[in-house]
Scaffold this active site. Structure first.
Site, PDB file in Angstrom:
ATOM      1  N   ASP A 287       2.936 -15.976  -7.424  1.00 40.69           N
ATOM      2  CA  ASP A 287       1.677 -16.585  -8.285  1.00 40.69           C
ATOM      3  C   ASP A 287       2.572 -17.205  -9.411  1.00 40.69           C
ATOM      4  O   ASP A 287       1.727 -17.703 -10.476  1.00 40.69           O
ATOM      5  CB  ASP A 287       0.871 -15.569  -8.690  1.00 40.69           C
ATOM      6  CG  ASP A 287       0.217 -14.767  -7.225  1.00 40.69           C
ATOM      7  OD1 ASP A 287       0.158 -15.790  -6.375  1.00 40.69           O
ATOM      8  OD2 ASP A 287       0.071 -13.571  -7.207  1.00 40.69           O
TER       9      ASP A 287
ATOM     10  N   LEU B  36       1.541 -19.136   4.919  1.00 44.99           N
ATOM     11  CA  LEU B  36       2.436 -20.427   5.077  1.00 44.99           C
ATOM     12  C   LEU B  36       3.213 -20.531   3.872  1.00 44.99           C
ATOM     13  O   LEU B  36       4.170 -20.914   3.951  1.00 44.99           O
ATOM     14  CB  LEU B  36       1.888 -21.341   5.548  1.00 44.99           C
ATOM     15  CG  LEU B  36       1.384 -21.488   7.116  1.00 44.99           C
ATOM     16  CD1 LEU B  36       0.552 -22.839   7.560  1.00 44.99           C
ATOM     17  CD2 LEU B  36       2.525 -21.443   8.178  1.00 44.99           C
TER      18      LEU B  36
ATOM     19  N   LYS C 102       0.799  -1.179  -0.004  1.00 48.10           N
ATOM     20  CA  LYS C 102       0.023  -0.075  -0.090  1.00 48.10           C
ATOM     21  C   LYS C 102       0.890   1.209   0.018  1.00 48.10           C
ATOM     22  O   LYS C 102       2.041   1.090  -0.374  1.00 48.10           O
ATOM     23  CB  LYS C 102      -0.818   0.115   1.102  1.00 48.10           C
ATOM     24  CG  LYS C 102      -1.733  -1.251   1.510  1.00 48.10           C
ATOM     25  CD  LYS C 102      -3.196  -0.826   0.910  1.00 48.10           C
ATOM     26  CE  LYS C 102      -4.125  -1.667   0.802  1.00 48.10           C
ATOM     27  NZ  LYS C 102      -3.937  -2.756  -0.561  1.00 48.10           N
TER      28      LYS C 102
ATOM     29  N   THR D  48       6.836 -12.625  -7.859  1.00 50.34           N
ATOM     30  CA  THR D  48       5.454 -13.093  -7.432  1.00 50.34           C
ATOM     31  C   THR D  48       5.419 -14.638  -7.182  1.00 50.34           C
ATOM     32  O   THR D  48       6.069 -15.277  -8.201  1.00 50.34           O
ATOM     33  CB  THR D  48       4.432 -12.703  -8.307  1.00 50.34           C
ATOM     34  OG1 THR D  48       3.199 -13.377  -8.002  1.00 50.34           O
ATOM     35  CG2 THR D  48       4.817 -12.891  -9.999  1.00 50.34           C
TER      36      THR D  48
HETATM   37  O1  F6P Z   1       0.389 -11.971  -5.206  1.00 46.27           O
HETATM   38  C1  F6P Z   1       0.901 -12.652  -4.179  1.00 46.27           C
HETATM   39  C2  F6P Z   1      -0.457 -12.945  -3.215  1.00 46.27           C
HETATM   40  O2  F6P Z   1       0.511 -13.964  -2.211  1.00 46.27           O
HETATM   41  C3  F6P Z   1      -1.451 -13.822  -3.699  1.00 46.27           C
HETATM   42  O3  F6P Z   1      -1.402 -15.240  -4.028  1.00 46.27           O
HETATM   43  C4  F6P Z   1      -2.553 -13.644  -2.507  1.00 46.27           C
HETATM   44  O4  F6P Z   1      -3.580 -13.330  -3.197  1.00 46.27           O
HETATM   45  C5  F6P Z   1      -2.029 -12.015  -2.237  1.00 46.27           C
HETATM   46  O5  F6P Z   1      -0.754 -11.999  -2.340  1.00 46.27           O
HETATM   47  C6  F6P Z   1      -2.214 -11.935  -0.545  1.00 46.27           C
HETATM   48  O6  F6P Z   1      -1.936 -10.548  -0.453  1.00 46.27           O
HETATM   49  P1  F6P Z   1      -1.734 -10.043   1.114  1.00 46.27           P
HETATM   50  O7  F6P Z   1      -0.328 -10.613   1.713  1.00 46.27           O
HETATM   51  O8  F6P Z   1      -2.097  -8.530   1.047  1.00 46.27           O
HETATM   52  O9  F6P Z   1      -2.876 -10.716   1.987  1.00 46.27           O
END
Ligand code: F6P
Length: 363
Positions: free
Chosen positions: A142, A286, A77, A140
């Site tokens: 992801d 985790l 943020k 990432t």
């Molecule tokens: O993009 C990485 C990620 O871990 C996603 O897989 C997940 O939706 C998101 O970030 C969670 O974000 P935060 O740590 O802000 O809850």
């Protein structure tokens, strides 16, 4: 060695196993060239005057590679958010960019390495277009950036999923239950797909393949008929049934949603439709924390070293990219253009189907 050049590094967005390996790689390679390195703390926020930073050298970064998270801290943020919600691009205000530029100039930093996902790299592009030479490193868990075949952190996240499934397997078998594991990945199913296959899941539900509860239940019943009394289901947090919507919490307009909870709905429907005792489990952060795997450490180091080479070659506006077993680069603007998602007709899904894995859809 005299400092000829001074570069900055920051990581932004969610943390990711392997970030410290990148920092170590950058610091090592830059030091060998006689350059100085500054690490900005808490993502782009560290660029706000007077500049929250620390001077890095190989002694300082020695041993950090095995640590999860990032020694520099990060935020997703703050003042530099350039994307709000899916497909909704917002620019960072120009007075904030001007403040960042003043910090960078004041510290004598000639180029900045930004380690981040699509949102952070979009901010990096704006810095670049406003006169701050930038090089990007993709990050990432992801694994959903189209311009790079792999990002560090993904392998560690998948390894956590496999570990969780191995554990759930023994309790599922003992109680002849269905266990539903929810994993991360945002709008891409890579973590669920790779983790599910490697962890022996029987059913994998991903965002790219809307499922039906009826097909999921049928897959469980079919297993029962064939003599398997327990079933492991992996569901990606961004998966949804045909015609259904994402499950999560609205976090402030523009379609932003913190995905969480689809596993409860899936477990509920399975129990209702099959009569099998079913439990759900959300793996959550985790899969983002803890030590990176060897692969992610190596990728992180290679990405960091490549970022320094890009600066040396003055390829600003480029991002490190992994393609065909080698580390190269692409323009950042190409990299943030498109997300990489799972092809439902692709080889990995087909292979999974060949060993009997159901996707909760018609075959
Ligand atoms: O993009 C990485 C990620 O871990 C996603 O897989 C997940 O939706 C998101 O970030 C969670 O974000 P935060 O740590 O802000 O809850």
């Amino acid at each position: 060695m005299t400092e000829q050049y001074r570069i900055g590094i920051l990581n932004s967005g969610g943390d990711c196993p392997g970030l410290n390996a990148v920092i170590h790689g950058v610091t090592g390679a830059a030091t060998q060239l006689g350059w100085g390195v500054i690490g900005f703390r808490d993502g782009f926020e560290g660029l706000l005057p007077p500049g929250n930073h620390t001077v890095l050298d190989p002694v300082k970064t020695s041993g950090i590679m095995k640590l999860g998270g990032t020694i520099l801290g990060t935020v997703n943020k703050g003042h530099f958010v350039s994307i709000v919600g899916k497909d909704n691009i917002q620019r960072v205000p120009s007075d904030i960019i001007a403040q960042a530029k003043a910090t960078i100039d004041g510290l004598g930093v000639s180029a900045l390495i930004v380690v981040g996902g699509d949102g952070s790299l979009t901010t990096a592009l704006q810095l670049q277009s406003e006169g701050i030479p930038v090089v990007g490193v993709p990050k990432t868990i992801d694994n959903d950036l189209d311009a790079t075949a792999m990002t560090f952190g993904f392998d560690s996240a998948v390894t956590s999923v496999v570990d969780a499934l191995d554990r759930l397997n023994t309790t599922a078998d003992s109680h002849k239950r269905v266990m539903v594991l929810e994993v991360m990945g945002r709008h891409a199913g890579w973590i669920a797909l790779h983790g599910g296959i490697a962890g022996g899941a029987d059913i994998i539900l991903i965002p790219e393949m809307p499922f039906t509860h009826a097909q999921v239940a049928e897959a469980v019943i079919d297993r029962e008929r064939r003599g398997y009394h327990s079933t492991l289901v992996v569901v990606a947090e961004g998966a949804a049934p045909v015609g259904g919507s994402l499950v999560g919490k609205d976090i402030g307009g523009a379609g932003q949603i913190r995905l969480k909870g689809v596993s409860d709905a899936v477990a509920f429907e399975i129990e209702e439709r099959t009569g099998k005792e079913t439990r759900s489990c959300i793996l959550g952060h985790l899969q983002r924390g803890g030590a990176p795997t060897a692969l992610d450490r190596i990728l992180g180091i290679r990405f960091g070293v490549k970022a320094v080479q890009l600066i040396k070659e003055r390829l600003f506006g480029h991002m490190v990219s992994y393609q065909s077993y080698s580390v190269g680069s692409v323009l950042i603007e190409k990299a943030v253009e498109k997300l990489r998602v799972v092809d439902p007709q692709g080889e990995i899904v087909t292979s999974a189907r060949s060993i009997g894995i159901s996707f909760g859809t018609e075959a």
